[in-house]
Design an enzyme around this catalytic site. Sequence first.
Site, PDB file in Angstrom:
ATOM      1  N   CYS A  43      -0.312  -6.757   0.194  1.00 14.07           N
ATOM      2  CA  CYS A  43      -0.080  -7.681  -0.923  1.00 14.07           C
ATOM      3  C   CYS A  43       1.268  -7.410  -1.576  1.00 14.07           C
ATOM      4  CB  CYS A  43      -1.216  -7.544  -1.942  1.00 14.07           C
ATOM      5  SG  CYS A  43      -0.910  -8.496  -3.426  1.00 14.07           S
ATOM      6  N   CYS A  48       1.497 -11.222  -0.818  1.00 13.22           N
ATOM      7  CA  CYS A  48       1.496 -12.054  -2.023  1.00 13.22           C
ATOM      8  C   CYS A  48       2.790 -11.953  -2.844  1.00 13.22           C
ATOM      9  CB  CYS A  48       0.356 -11.661  -2.963  1.00 13.22           C
ATOM     10  SG  CYS A  48      -1.083 -10.937  -2.191  1.00 13.22           S
ATOM     11  N   LYS A  51       6.234 -12.868  -0.964  1.00  9.79           N
ATOM     12  CA  LYS A  51       6.124 -14.299  -0.642  1.00  9.79           C
ATOM     13  C   LYS A  51       6.323 -15.151  -1.896  1.00  9.79           C
ATOM     14  CE  LYS A  51       2.278 -15.987  -1.351  1.00  9.79           C
ATOM     15  NZ  LYS A  51       0.971 -16.199  -0.846  1.00  9.79           N
ATOM     16  N   TYR A 177      -2.690 -20.958   5.586  1.00  8.82           N
ATOM     17  CA  TYR A 177      -1.975 -20.906   4.310  1.00  8.82           C
ATOM     18  C   TYR A 177      -0.630 -20.195   4.425  1.00  8.82           C
ATOM     19  CZ  TYR A 177      -3.144 -16.058   2.877  1.00  8.82           C
ATOM     20  OH  TYR A 177      -3.230 -14.695   2.771  1.00  8.82           O
ATOM     21  N   GLU A 181       2.977 -21.987   3.543  1.00 10.05           N
ATOM     22  CA  GLU A 181       3.809 -21.378   2.490  1.00 10.05           C
ATOM     23  C   GLU A 181       5.219 -21.110   3.010  1.00 10.05           C
ATOM     24  OE1 GLU A 181       0.423 -19.174  -0.276  1.00 10.05           O
ATOM     25  OE2 GLU A 181       1.370 -18.004   1.297  1.00 10.05           O
ATOM     26  N   HIS A 435      -2.828 -32.288 -24.544  1.00 11.19           N
ATOM     27  CA  HIS A 435      -2.005 -33.445 -24.254  1.00 11.19           C
ATOM     28  C   HIS A 435      -0.565 -33.219 -24.694  1.00 11.19           C
ATOM     29  CE1 HIS A 435      -1.259 -37.668 -23.470  1.00 11.19           C
ATOM     30  NE2 HIS A 435      -0.589 -37.703 -24.606  1.00 11.19           N
ATOM     31  N   GLU A 440      -5.205 -31.870 -18.357  1.00 13.66           N
ATOM     32  CA  GLU A 440      -6.183 -32.662 -19.114  1.00 13.66           C
ATOM     33  C   GLU A 440      -6.909 -33.685 -18.231  1.00 13.66           C
ATOM     34  OE1 GLU A 440      -4.679 -35.376 -22.183  1.00 13.66           O
ATOM     35  OE2 GLU A 440      -2.751 -35.442 -21.154  1.00 13.66           O
TER      36      GLU A 440
HETATM   37  C1  LIG Z   1       2.170 -13.249   4.019  1.00 16.45           C
HETATM   38  C2  LIG Z   1       0.909 -12.982   3.245  1.00 16.45           C
HETATM   39  C3  LIG Z   1       0.710 -13.610   2.044  1.00 16.45           C
HETATM   40  C4  LIG Z   1      -0.442 -13.357   1.303  1.00 16.45           C
HETATM   41  N1  LIG Z   1      -0.611 -14.008   0.117  1.00 16.45           N
HETATM   42  C5  LIG Z   1      -1.697 -13.765  -0.630  1.00 16.45           C
HETATM   43  C6  LIG Z   1      -1.868 -14.405  -1.895  1.00 16.45           C
HETATM   44  O1  LIG Z   1      -1.030 -15.199  -2.330  1.00 16.45           O
HETATM   45  N2  LIG Z   1      -2.967 -14.110  -2.621  1.00 16.45           N
HETATM   46  C7  LIG Z   1      -3.924 -13.230  -2.159  1.00 16.45           C
HETATM   47  O2  LIG Z   1      -4.909 -12.977  -2.873  1.00 16.45           O
HETATM   48  N3  LIG Z   1      -3.799 -12.627  -0.951  1.00 16.45           N
HETATM   49  C8  LIG Z   1      -2.712 -12.873  -0.187  1.00 16.45           C
HETATM   50  N4  LIG Z   1      -2.569 -12.232   1.020  1.00 16.45           N
HETATM   51  C9  LIG Z   1      -3.665 -11.365   1.510  1.00 16.45           C
HETATM   52  C10 LIG Z   1      -3.622  -9.983   0.853  1.00 16.45           C
HETATM   53  O3  LIG Z   1      -2.364  -9.418   1.045  1.00 16.45           O
HETATM   54  C11 LIG Z   1      -4.718  -9.113   1.456  1.00 16.45           C
HETATM   55  O4  LIG Z   1      -5.953  -9.766   1.342  1.00 16.45           O
HETATM   56  C12 LIG Z   1      -4.812  -7.768   0.747  1.00 16.45           C
HETATM   57  O5  LIG Z   1      -3.593  -7.071   0.795  1.00 16.45           O
HETATM   58  C13 LIG Z   1      -5.921  -6.933   1.393  1.00 16.45           C
HETATM   59  O6  LIG Z   1      -5.976  -5.652   0.811  1.00 16.45           O
HETATM   60  P1  LIG Z   1      -6.539  -4.421   1.633  1.00 16.45           P
HETATM   61  O7  LIG Z   1      -6.658  -3.299   0.672  1.00 16.45           O
HETATM   62  O8  LIG Z   1      -7.725  -4.827   2.392  1.00 16.45           O
HETATM   63  O9  LIG Z   1      -5.434  -4.084   2.730  1.00 16.45           O
HETATM   64  P2  LIG Z   1      -3.880  -3.870   2.641  1.00 16.45           P
HETATM   65  O10 LIG Z   1      -3.319  -4.307   1.358  1.00 16.45           O
HETATM   66  O11 LIG Z   1      -3.340  -4.457   3.880  1.00 16.45           O
HETATM   67  O12 LIG Z   1      -3.731  -2.292   2.695  1.00 16.45           O
HETATM   68  C14 LIG Z   1      -4.043  -1.555   3.845  1.00 16.45           C
HETATM   69  C15 LIG Z   1      -3.168  -0.324   3.888  1.00 16.45           C
HETATM   70  O13 LIG Z   1      -3.667   0.567   4.869  1.00 16.45           O
HETATM   71  C16 LIG Z   1      -2.587   1.185   5.530  1.00 16.45           C
HETATM   72  N5  LIG Z   1      -3.110   1.689   6.803  1.00 16.45           N
HETATM   73  C17 LIG Z   1      -3.559   0.980   7.867  1.00 16.45           C
HETATM   74  N6  LIG Z   1      -4.051   1.814   8.802  1.00 16.45           N
HETATM   75  C18 LIG Z   1      -3.905   3.062   8.324  1.00 16.45           C
HETATM   76  C19 LIG Z   1      -4.228   4.367   8.812  1.00 16.45           C
HETATM   77  N7  LIG Z   1      -4.831   4.516  10.004  1.00 16.45           N
HETATM   78  N8  LIG Z   1      -3.932   5.443   8.061  1.00 16.45           N
HETATM   79  C20 LIG Z   1      -3.324   5.297   6.856  1.00 16.45           C
HETATM   80  N9  LIG Z   1      -3.004   4.097   6.334  1.00 16.45           N
HETATM   81  C21 LIG Z   1      -3.296   3.007   7.056  1.00 16.45           C
HETATM   82  C22 LIG Z   1      -1.548   0.081   5.633  1.00 16.45           C
HETATM   83  O14 LIG Z   1      -0.263   0.603   5.820  1.00 16.45           O
HETATM   84  C23 LIG Z   1      -1.726  -0.612   4.287  1.00 16.45           C
HETATM   85  O15 LIG Z   1      -0.852  -0.081   3.320  1.00 16.45           O
HETATM   86  C24 LIG Z   1      -1.420 -12.443   1.778  1.00 16.45           C
HETATM   87  C25 LIG Z   1      -1.209 -11.788   2.997  1.00 16.45           C
HETATM   88  C26 LIG Z   1      -0.068 -12.052   3.730  1.00 16.45           C
HETATM   89  C27 LIG Z   1       0.133 -11.343   5.036  1.00 16.45           C
END
Ligand SMILES: Cc1cc2nc3c(=O)[nH]c(=O)nc-3n(C[C@H](O)[C@H](O)[C@H](O)COP(=O)(O)OP(=O)(O)OC[C@H]3O[C@@H](n4cnc5c(N)ncnc54)[C@H](O)[C@@H]3O)c2cc1C
Length: 458
Positions: A43, A48, A51, A177, A181, A435, A440
């Site tokens: 994110c 998010c 972007k 999406y 975007e 308004h 609204e």
């Molecule tokens: C381009 C794009 C735009 C988006 N826009 C939106 C938006 O506008 N609004 C919204 O709500 N959501 C949006 N999302 C989705 C949102 O980013 C995800 O839903 C959210 O980040 C999920 O959180 P998470 O904690 O599951 O995983 P993540 O945030 O992906 O975190 C996972 C972490 O785990 C780490 N990791 C992975 N494997 C390992 C390992 N084996 N050991 C140690 N670390 C590891 C990764 O490096 C990462 O930092 C967007 C996603 C993308 C790709």
Amino acid sequence: MTATDFDLITLGAGSGGGRASRMAAQMGRKVAVVEESRVGGTCVMRGCVPKKLLVMGAHFAEDFTDALGFGWSIGSFGFDWARLVASKNVELNRLETVYNRILRDNNVTLIEGRGRLADAHTVMVGGQALTAETILIATGGRPSLPDVPGIEFAVTSNEALDLMQLPERMVIVGGGYIAVEFAGIFNALGVKVTQVLRGDTVLRGFDQDVRATLAEEMVRKGIDLRCETVVHSIERTGRMYSVRLSGDETIETDLVLYATGRSPNSAGLGLERVGVALNERGAVVVDEYSRTSVENIWAVGDVTDRINLTPVAIAEAMAFVNTAFGGRPTAMEYDNIPSAVFCMPPIATVGLTEAEARRRHGCVDVYLSRFKPMRNTLSGRDERTMMKLIVERTSDRVLGVHMVGPDAPEIVQGFAVALKCGATKAQFDATIGIHPSAAEEFVTMRNKRPDSVAGEDA
Ligand SMILES: Cc1cc2nc3c(=O)[nH]c(=O)nc-3n(C[C@H](O)[C@H](O)[C@H](O)COP(=O)(O)OP(=O)(O)OC[C@H]3O[C@@H](n4cnc5c(N)ncnc54)[C@H](O)[C@@H]3O)c2cc1C
């Protein structure tokens, strides 16, 4: 079991893992979080936040031209992509520092590296073995690319956020999406965008009127939308790419961006070996409390492939901490989760689509309004807003709120509270409007759409 190094080890310091680690530590637990890339996760670093900063930057292109209709004369104005990317990166660095500080201030131990499970209580990072009573998998997802000849020439959303320079032409593959975007961003910045998608129109799963309205506006803004089209191959000739499409057409372009979906990051974590069940898409299977098939291992966020949004990952993380450490078993609620698409114009939605409402509730009333937003009267911009309410006929409960138009995400967030409270159409009608505003319209819609033109979602 014997004493462990930590009460909780979290894999992944993204939206879900970061929040869970911090909250568990605030409850007095000894916590470590393992992160292989940057604290903040998708994110903040690749999703998010960057972007939306690019969307904001790109939107000025329309703002400058709209200003002319309001009496402004603007000399020459130019745009510097490298400067926008650099400013965006400064902000991401700032946020990374903030998220690191939050972990530190809450006594969460950050372990840099890639983690994998050796057994149900042991996480290996490099050569180091760390043990914990409870383990949380919060490793998120990654772009998934189809097996198309030449796919190695394509970039994903990760790289698109940091292009060295703006291409003149770009082919974006995908209709979800993220694809729309990026189409909005690059089109507004003057790139000639062709968007290729398999479906009959953009945004499968959204309300049909939302999909149709957005597609119309995208085309009006100059995006070349190729629906029901697939890419057969990508070839490189010098600095250019030839994208061969179904129908035997070939498009020459300077960049190919694939946004064809994301897969859970579950491979190589040792999950299968310790008995954590995965589904056919590779997502970690969890129960309503986010517990996996192994008693002490839990999973939240995109790696579970439920609703892949940041606020959902965070809410799942909080529910997990309350369940595992707070003595308050908390199941996550997935009804009425609002969401937005930051395309141009933006979309926001909460509740059911019309087709889903009809399937689940039978008779529904639909209120739909299309109008020119006030700003576009003087700007002369030919862009319309669409607002739609779906109401269960027998109970009068509002089941769905959908909007395509400026400020949709800011407007619909408030209506999500109303839906969460089970608001009826009569209560919407009894609410006084602000308004003059676009919002609204949601409390002044009085004319039902005749049943005969009911929309059908795919
Ligand atoms: C381009 C794009 C735009 C988006 N826009 C939106 C938006 O506008 N609004 C919204 O709500 N959501 C949006 N999302 C989705 C949102 O980013 C995800 O839903 C959210 O980040 C999920 O959180 P998470 O904690 O599951 O995983 P993540 O945030 O992906 O975190 C996972 C972490 O785990 C780490 N990791 C992975 N494997 C390992 C390992 N084996 N050991 C140690 N670390 C590891 C990764 O490096 C990462 O930092 C967007 C996603 C993308 C790709």
